[in-house]
Design an enzyme around this catalytic site. Sequence first.
Site, PDB file in Angstrom:
ATOM      1  N   CYS A   1       0.838  -0.619   0.415  1.00 47.46           N
ATOM      2  CA  CYS A   1       0.028   0.191   0.184  1.00 47.46           C
ATOM      3  C   CYS A   1       1.013   1.207   0.197  1.00 47.46           C
ATOM      4  O   CYS A   1       1.493   1.361   0.737  1.00 47.46           O
ATOM      5  CB  CYS A   1      -1.362   0.365   1.365  1.00 47.46           C
ATOM      6  SG  CYS A   1      -1.833   1.485   1.533  1.00 47.46           S
TER       7      CYS A   1
ATOM      8  N   CYS B   1      -0.004   3.563   2.441  1.00 47.48           N
ATOM      9  CA  CYS B   1       0.508   3.532   3.646  1.00 47.48           C
ATOM     10  C   CYS B   1       1.904   3.963   4.656  1.00 47.48           C
ATOM     11  O   CYS B   1       2.285   4.277   5.388  1.00 47.48           O
ATOM     12  CB  CYS B   1       0.230   1.828   4.399  1.00 47.48           C
ATOM     13  SG  CYS B   1      -1.417   1.620   3.744  1.00 47.48           S
TER      14      CYS B   1
END
Length: 322
Positions: A79, A82
């Site tokens: 991700c 993230c």
Amino acid sequence: MQPRNMSMSGVVDLAAVKAAGEAKVKAEQARAQAARTGGAGAVSPAALVIDVDEAGFERDVLQRSAEVPVVIDFWAEWCEPCKQLSPLLERLAAEYNGRFLLAKVDVDANQMLMQQFGIQGIPAVFAVVAGQALPLFQGAAPEAQIRETLDQLIQVGEERFGLTGIAVDPDAPADAAPAEVPAGPYDALLEAAATALDANDFGGAVQAYKNVLVDDPGNPEAKLGLAQAELLGRVQAMDPQAVRKQAADDPGDVGAQVAAADLDLVGGHVEDAFGRLVEAVRRNVGDDRDTARLRLLELFEVIGPEDPRVTAARTALARVLF
């Protein structure tokens, strides 16, 4: 693995009521014990950020949320957002210096937790305060927005549940564990009562809590647990459709209104439950009025005296009584 004592909806259903009440009592007991022993032991700054998995969720998140708000960062290695958000949250955890704990959950390794929180995409950030879970934000939010959200979270933890955070010692070794709170004199009985509640043995739970209250009438966990167990026991035997029909057909039937109020509370309709019983007190006199009044006081115990809905209902009750 089903996280215990977690409410995701924001509606105060009975599970959430139980969670908040139990966690708040444990937080109060932990602070009292820390005061008696001269402090609860500080943690290192590194201990403010922890990796959490399904097996340790109850211990590391739900139980810790009784002493400090726990912010959960759902992330994954693949991700890209993230990689921006996670370091920011870690920096803020250090800066806030024990006012919240950051728990990191790798969704690839903990799919069940992701499903139970209803997460559709990551990064996603939740919090657990006194056993209750609530969504904070999704995506890589701006730092100013994150700070504002954290400030509000900490304020709620302090004002509603008395959570003042955990002490941090910059010189403490990174692997130092928080000091354990010694077991209290009634812990075994209270644990037995909680086990009975979880097994839907409400009669057994009622008796276990009463056993504690015989020796310690003011024990807050036993008082709360008893009110919850008695409510669960009453509702278990009801036919909800029949109860609600009777209450609607005959507003003057105090027994029906009292039973319907129990259902209202279990369903998360706290104001409806309180309002129904205040109205029953207003309508009636003598034993019927006292029946409604006493049930209302019992339901106050389930929610907790500091809840603003209890405060408002007490004011309304006083108006109709006096």
